[in-house]
Design an enzyme around this catalytic site. Structure first.
Site, PDB file in Angstrom:
ATOM      1  N   ASP A 173      -9.416   0.213  31.874  1.00  0.00           N
ATOM      2  CA  ASP A 173      -8.386   0.734  32.611  1.00  0.00           C
ATOM      3  C   ASP A 173      -9.142   1.190  33.951  1.00  0.00           C
ATOM      4  O   ASP A 173      -9.556   0.317  34.997  1.00  0.00           O
ATOM      5  CB  ASP A 173      -7.416   1.678  32.226  1.00  0.00           C
ATOM      6  CG  ASP A 173      -6.401   2.234  32.979  1.00  0.00           C
ATOM      7  OD1 ASP A 173      -6.148   1.691  33.844  1.00  0.00           O
ATOM      8  OD2 ASP A 173      -5.582   3.262  32.771  1.00  0.00           O
ATOM      9  N   PHE A 189       1.503   0.057  32.865  1.00  0.00           N
ATOM     10  CA  PHE A 189       1.169   0.372  31.556  1.00  0.00           C
ATOM     11  C   PHE A 189       1.776  -0.688  30.428  1.00  0.00           C
ATOM     12  O   PHE A 189       3.101  -1.057  30.594  1.00  0.00           O
ATOM     13  CB  PHE A 189       1.988   1.713  31.272  1.00  0.00           C
ATOM     14  CG  PHE A 189       1.444   2.449  29.945  1.00  0.00           C
ATOM     15  CD1 PHE A 189       0.087   3.306  29.902  1.00  0.00           C
ATOM     16  CD2 PHE A 189       2.244   2.366  28.783  1.00  0.00           C
ATOM     17  CE1 PHE A 189      -0.244   3.787  28.766  1.00  0.00           C
ATOM     18  CE2 PHE A 189       1.777   2.886  27.749  1.00  0.00           C
ATOM     19  CZ  PHE A 189       0.552   3.516  27.800  1.00  0.00           C
ATOM     20  N   ASP A 205      -0.847   1.770  22.295  1.00  0.00           N
ATOM     21  CA  ASP A 205       0.402   2.473  22.150  1.00  0.00           C
ATOM     22  C   ASP A 205       0.842   3.304  23.135  1.00  0.00           C
ATOM     23  O   ASP A 205      -0.014   3.308  24.570  1.00  0.00           O
ATOM     24  CB  ASP A 205       0.025   3.699  21.012  1.00  0.00           C
ATOM     25  CG  ASP A 205      -1.026   4.749  21.890  1.00  0.00           C
ATOM     26  OD1 ASP A 205      -2.099   4.524  22.493  1.00  0.00           O
ATOM     27  OD2 ASP A 205      -0.794   5.930  21.578  1.00  0.00           O
TER      28      ASP A 205
HETATM   29  P1  IMP Z   1     -10.294   3.996  30.607  1.00  0.00           P
HETATM   30  O1  IMP Z   1     -11.129   5.087  30.379  1.00  0.00           O
HETATM   31  O2  IMP Z   1      -9.466   4.550  31.936  1.00  0.00           O
HETATM   32  O3  IMP Z   1     -10.841   2.646  31.106  1.00  0.00           O
HETATM   33  O4  IMP Z   1      -9.155   3.929  29.621  1.00  0.00           O
HETATM   34  C1  IMP Z   1      -9.408   3.085  28.438  1.00  0.00           C
HETATM   35  C2  IMP Z   1      -8.370   3.567  27.274  1.00  0.00           C
HETATM   36  O5  IMP Z   1      -7.200   4.123  27.836  1.00  0.00           O
HETATM   37  C3  IMP Z   1      -7.967   2.431  26.423  1.00  0.00           C
HETATM   38  O6  IMP Z   1      -9.021   2.238  25.456  1.00  0.00           O
HETATM   39  C4  IMP Z   1      -6.693   2.679  26.011  1.00  0.00           C
HETATM   40  O7  IMP Z   1      -6.791   3.412  24.953  1.00  0.00           O
HETATM   41  C5  IMP Z   1      -6.109   3.759  27.070  1.00  0.00           C
HETATM   42  N1  IMP Z   1      -5.258   2.870  28.042  1.00  0.00           N
HETATM   43  C6  IMP Z   1      -5.505   2.501  29.200  1.00  0.00           C
HETATM   44  N2  IMP Z   1      -4.395   1.631  29.703  1.00  0.00           N
HETATM   45  C7  IMP Z   1      -3.398   1.490  28.930  1.00  0.00           C
HETATM   46  C8  IMP Z   1      -2.363   0.846  28.743  1.00  0.00           C
HETATM   47  O8  IMP Z   1      -1.659   0.341  29.783  1.00  0.00           O
HETATM   48  N3  IMP Z   1      -1.547   1.109  27.585  1.00  0.00           N
HETATM   49  C9  IMP Z   1      -2.058   1.885  26.415  1.00  0.00           C
HETATM   50  N4  IMP Z   1      -3.376   2.414  26.452  1.00  0.00           N
HETATM   51  C10 IMP Z   1      -4.107   2.193  27.628  1.00  0.00           C
END
Ligand code: IMP
Length: 178
Positions: free
Chosen positions: A106, A155, A162
Site C-alpha cells: 500500500d 480498500f 481483512d
Molecule cells: P503498507 O505498509 O502501507 O504498504 O501496508 C501494508 C499492509 O497494510 C498490508 O500487508 C495489509 O496488511 C494492509 N493493507 C493495506 N491496504 C489494504 C487493503 O486494501 N485491504 C486490507 N489490508 C490492507
C-alpha cells in the site's frame, strides 16, 4: 458475485477466484524459471499473505523452502518512532536467495522499514512478490519484482485480506463500494 457486507461497509466484486488463480500460475512459472537450482527461501508475511503464499507455493515445481513471519511494531526509544521486528524468523538468511511474499503493498511503509533488517543478514539476493499493489498510495517506493495485480487506491478484502479482522476467508477480492 454480488455486493457483500463486511462489518459496517459494503464491497463490490473486483477480482474473481479464477482471475487470481490464473495470475498466480503465471507468477509461479516466472519464479520456477528464475530460481531453478537455487533453492530459494520464501518468507511470507502474516497474516494477510497466508492464502496467497500457500496457493503460490503449491504452483512451484522447483525445490524451495517457505517460512512464515509476523511483523510486530512497537514504539522505539529513538525519535525515529516505530520499530518493526519479525517474529518467527529462525532461518539464517546469509547467502540465501530470499523471496518476500506480501499480500498487498500500500504505502510501502512496512517493507521499507523491514527490508533493511533482512538485508543486514546478507542474503545472496532478495526479491519481492506481492499479489496486489496500489501505486497511487505509494509513500515509500518499493521495487516489486513479481506482481499479481496493480489496483486503484481503494480498500480491498478477501483472499486473505481483512477489514478489521473479517473477510479473509472470502475466495474472491472485493473492493469498497463508494
Ligand atoms: P503498507 O505498509 O502501507 O504498504 O501496508 C501494508 C499492509 O497494510 C498490508 O500487508 C495489509 O496488511 C494492509 N493493507 C493495506 N491496504 C489494504 C487493503 O486494501 N485491504 C486490507 N489490508 C490492507
Amino acid at each position: 458475485m454480488s455486493i457483500i457486507r463486511v462489518h459496517d461497509k459494503q464491497f463490490e466484486p473486483y477480482l474473481t477466484a479464477s482471475e487470481i488463480n490464473a495470475r498466480i500460475k503465471v507468477l509461479a512459472q516466472q519464479l520456477d524459471k528464475d530460481y531453478a537450482g537455487k533453492k530459494p527461501l520464501f518468507i511470507a508475511i502474516l497474516n494477510g499473505s497466508f492464502i496467497f503464499a500457500a496457493d503460490l507455493f503449491k504452483e512451484l515445481s522447483i525445490d524451495a523452502e517457505i517460512c512464515f513471519i509476523k511483523l510486530a511494531s512497537y514504539k522505539g526509544t529513538k525519535s525515529s518512532g516505530q520499530v518493526i521486528t519479525a517474529i518467527g524468523l529462525d532461518t539464517d538468511l546469509f547467502g540465501r536467495d530470499v523471496v518476500i511474499v506480501e499480500d498487498i503493498v500500500d504505502t510501502g511503509k512496512t517493507l521499507n522499514e523491514f527490508l533493511p533488517q533482512l538485508l543486514h543478514q546478507q542474503p545472496a539476493s532478495m526479491k519481492i512478490v506481492a499479489l496486489l499493489h496500489k501505486p497511487e498510495a505509494t509513500v515509500y517506493p518499493i521495487p516489486i519484482d513479481y506482481l499479481g495485480f496493480s489496483i486503484p487506491n481503494k480498500f480491498v478484502v478477501g483472499y486473505g485480506l481483512d477489514y478489521d479482522g473479517l473477510g479473509r476467508n472470502i475466495r474472491e477480492i472485493y473492493k469498497l463500494l463508494e
